[in-house]
Design a protein around this motif. Structure first.
Motif, PDB file in Angstrom:
ATOM      1  N   UNK A  98       2.790  30.016  45.066  1.00 54.91           N
ATOM      2  CA  UNK A  98       2.881  30.443  43.668  1.00 54.91           C
ATOM      3  C   UNK A  98       3.505  29.349  42.806  1.00 54.91           C
ATOM      4  N   UNK A  99       4.520  28.668  43.337  1.00 48.71           N
ATOM      5  CA  UNK A  99       5.127  27.554  42.600  1.00 48.71           C
ATOM      6  C   UNK A  99       4.118  26.434  42.376  1.00 48.71           C
ATOM      7  N   UNK A 100       3.340  26.140  43.412  1.00 44.97           N
ATOM      8  CA  UNK A 100       2.298  25.116  43.292  1.00 44.97           C
ATOM      9  C   UNK A 100       1.261  25.513  42.248  1.00 44.97           C
ATOM     10  N   UNK A 101       0.887  26.791  42.241  1.00 49.34           N
ATOM     11  CA  UNK A 101      -0.099  27.295  41.276  1.00 49.34           C
ATOM     12  C   UNK A 101       0.433  27.153  39.853  1.00 49.34           C
ATOM     13  N   UNK A 102       1.695  27.516  39.644  1.00 48.31           N
ATOM     14  CA  UNK A 102       2.296  27.384  38.317  1.00 48.31           C
ATOM     15  C   UNK A 102       2.302  25.913  37.877  1.00 48.31           C
ATOM     16  N   UNK A 103       2.644  25.021  38.799  1.00 50.30           N
ATOM     17  CA  UNK A 103       2.663  23.600  38.465  1.00 50.30           C
ATOM     18  C   UNK A 103       1.254  23.104  38.123  1.00 50.30           C
ATOM     19  N   UNK A 104       0.261  23.536  38.888  1.00 51.07           N
ATOM     20  CA  UNK A 104      -1.128  23.155  38.622  1.00 51.07           C
ATOM     21  C   UNK A 104      -1.564  23.624  37.235  1.00 51.07           C
ATOM     22  N   UNK A 105      -1.121  24.821  36.849  1.00 48.30           N
ATOM     23  CA  UNK A 105      -1.467  25.367  35.532  1.00 48.30           C
ATOM     24  C   UNK A 105      -0.646  24.742  34.410  1.00 48.30           C
ATOM     25  N   UNK A 106       0.391  23.987  34.768  1.00 50.56           N
ATOM     26  CA  UNK A 106       1.217  23.335  33.763  1.00 50.56           C
ATOM     27  C   UNK A 106       2.157  24.274  33.043  1.00 50.56           C
TER      28      UNK A 106
END
Length: 132
Positions: A98-106
């Motif tokens: 989820x943290x990676x997803x948030x980072x990918x979404x900026x």
């Protein structure tokens, strides 16, 4: 002259957390409409995001919400060319995925346990986590 209150959208499936967050934001000078289901927001408030009918500058959303995850909400807003300036996702138990997803979404990832220490500085900070 009346002060113009800034507008921030809140999405969380937990009514108690939503109500508390809205109370806190209202006391800080924000207008904060809250939603428990992103589908209702899309069907009622945001039928056409290009006209920015919601009038919001910022968005706070829980990550884990039935029937739509916070990351999916953000993806759908981006697809609609939403003009909300800053977005943050909230969770009480962040997974690395989820943290990676948030980072990918900026977008900003906030821990609910640390929220009240980190929310106000984030609101007042310029830039970062923009749809643009």
């Amino acid at each position: 002259a009346a002060l113009t209150r800034r507008r921030l959208l809140v999405f969380d499936d937990c009514q108690e957390f939503r109500d508390f967050l809205v109370l806190l934001l209202n006391r800080a000078g924000w207008t904060a409409p809250a939603f428990d289901d992103p589908h209702a927001f899309f069907n009622d408030t945001c039928m056409n995001c290009t006209d920015h009918a919601c009038g919001a500058e910022l968005l706070l959303s829980d990550v884990t919400m039935p029937p739509m995850e916070g990351t999916e909400l953000v993806r759908r807003l981006k697809e609609r060319s939403c003009s909300i300036k800053k977005v943050a996702l909230l969770s009480g138990a962040w997974s690395q995925a989820a943290l990676d997803d948030a980072q990918t979404l900026g977008i900003k990832a906030l821990d609910k346990a640390e929220l009240f220490g980190s929310l106000i500085p984030w609101l007042e900070q310029d830039g970062s986590a923009s749809f643009e």
